[in-house]
Design an enzyme around this catalytic site. Structure first.
Site, mmCIF file in Angstrom:
data_model
loop_
_atom_site.group_PDB
_atom_site.id
_atom_site.type_symbol
_atom_site.label_atom_id
_atom_site.label_comp_id
_atom_site.label_asym_id
_atom_site.label_seq_id
_atom_site.Cartn_x
_atom_site.Cartn_y
_atom_site.Cartn_z
ATOM 1 N N ARG A 52 0.839 -1.210 0.000
ATOM 2 C CA ARG A 52 0.000 0.000 0.000
ATOM 3 C C ARG A 52 0.869 1.254 0.000
ATOM 4 N NH1 ARG A 52 -4.446 0.488 4.638
ATOM 5 N NH2 ARG A 52 -2.640 1.075 5.904
ATOM 6 N N LYS A 151 -2.694 6.804 1.045
ATOM 7 C CA LYS A 151 -2.540 7.140 2.468
ATOM 8 C C LYS A 151 -1.528 8.275 2.568
ATOM 9 C CE LYS A 151 -2.190 4.801 6.951
ATOM 10 N NZ LYS A 151 -3.366 5.383 7.564
ATOM 11 N N GLU A 184 -16.204 5.875 5.239
ATOM 12 C CA GLU A 184 -15.427 5.234 6.314
ATOM 13 C C GLU A 184 -15.495 6.101 7.551
ATOM 14 O OE1 GLU A 184 -11.236 5.082 5.287
ATOM 15 O OE2 GLU A 184 -11.312 7.069 4.414
#
Ligand code: PMP
Length: 289
Positions: A52, A151, A184
């Protein structure tokens, strides 16, 4: 005790782990990061986190300062140097030092730092009784503006929602996307249960592709539970039987109230308890994947 911090090519004392005020990570939030757990001295889901991280860096054209294998070695060295058995790793890659303008290509070298430390967990009582949350009015970043899968160091969207939660005296807020669908929580992924079926919003709805989310989905399928990825509305959250959040720090935590409305029976439900227990054991090497 002062920590040893990994800075660029090696470990330094905490007091010497300094970043320039001209680093674009600080000036513009230009960079990426990972938060990773250590259980019994082992780095949890290291491969998924590193993947990621590299994907996030690629998405924003950020050169990675170390290849994957060396990055893992650096994490392991940092965990060891701080004798972390059960804790948390924060791995950050910034664009590096550049001029005051926005242009990222004035930054000649990405900066890497790795912190391995203890972790601040929610109190045990919150896991037992379940958490209260609110619906944030702050809309989740549009996926075509800042892709939520990246992220990045720019967490203002989440921080604004977190402030709404704290102003309402609850620890978390649920964020909805520009179409009104559940995205989320500010630092966790959302799951609900209805008639024994588990529903999760697709990552395209505007969430980070959580490492914990992926593990929980795997564990649930192994238990024979049905999982459906679909867009969820605020109403779906209001009428579900169970509601829980997943994330690196929180693991699996039940939600028993949203916007003052009671979820199900107002206690942490049986599917949530089962998955929390399975995850807890899996993370600690007591359960096969
Ligand atoms: N969403 C956001 C915005 C996050 O920052 C995080 C990580 N804290 C998560 C979801 C959960 O992801 P993971 O399970 O990989 O920690």
């Amino acid at each position: 005790m002062a920590l040893k911090i990994w800075l660029d090519k090696g470990l330094v004392d905490e007091a010497d782990a300094r970043i320039s005020v001209f680093d674009h990570g600080l000036l513009y939030g230009d960079g990426v990061f990972e938060g990773i757990r250590v259980y019994g001295g082992r780095i949890f889901e290291s491969e998924a986190h590193v993947r990621r991280l590299f994907e996030s860096a690629r998405a924003i054209r950020l050169p990675m300062p170390l290849p994957r294998a060396e990055l893992v070695d650096a994490m392991e060295a940092t965990v060891k140097a701080n004798a972390v058995q059960d804790g948390y790793i924060r791995l950050v890659v910034t664009r590096g030092v550049g001029t005051l303008g926005l242009n990222p290509f004035t930054c000649k070298r990405s900066n890497l730092f790795i912190i391995a430390d203890k972790i601040q967990l929610y109190p045990e009582e919150l896991y037992e009784k379940g958490m209260k949350v609110i619906s944030a009015t702050t809309v989740r970043n549009h996926p075509l503006a800042i892709p939520p899968q990246v992220k990045s160091l720019n967490y203002l969207n989440n921080i604004l929602a977190k402030i709404e939660a704290l102003d309402s005296n609850v620890p978390e807020a649920i964020m909805y996307n520009h179409e009104g669908y559940v995205a989320e929580a500010t630092g966790d992924n959302v799951f609900i249960v209805r008639n024994n079926v588990i529903y999760v919003p697709p990552v395209e709805a505007g969430s980070l592709e959580g490492v914990t989310r992926a593990v929980v989905i795997r564990l649930a399928r192994k238990e024979g539970l049905e999982i459906v990825e679909k867009n969820l509305t605020r109403c779906d959250l209001y009428v579900c039987d169970e509601f829980f959040l997943t994330g690196t720090a929180a693991e699996v935590i039940g939600v028993v109230q949203i916007d003052g409305r009671t979820i199900g029976t107002g206690t942490v439900g049986s599917v949530t308890r089962l998955l929390r227990e399975k995850f807890y054991r899996y993370a600690r090497g007591q359960e096969q994947p």
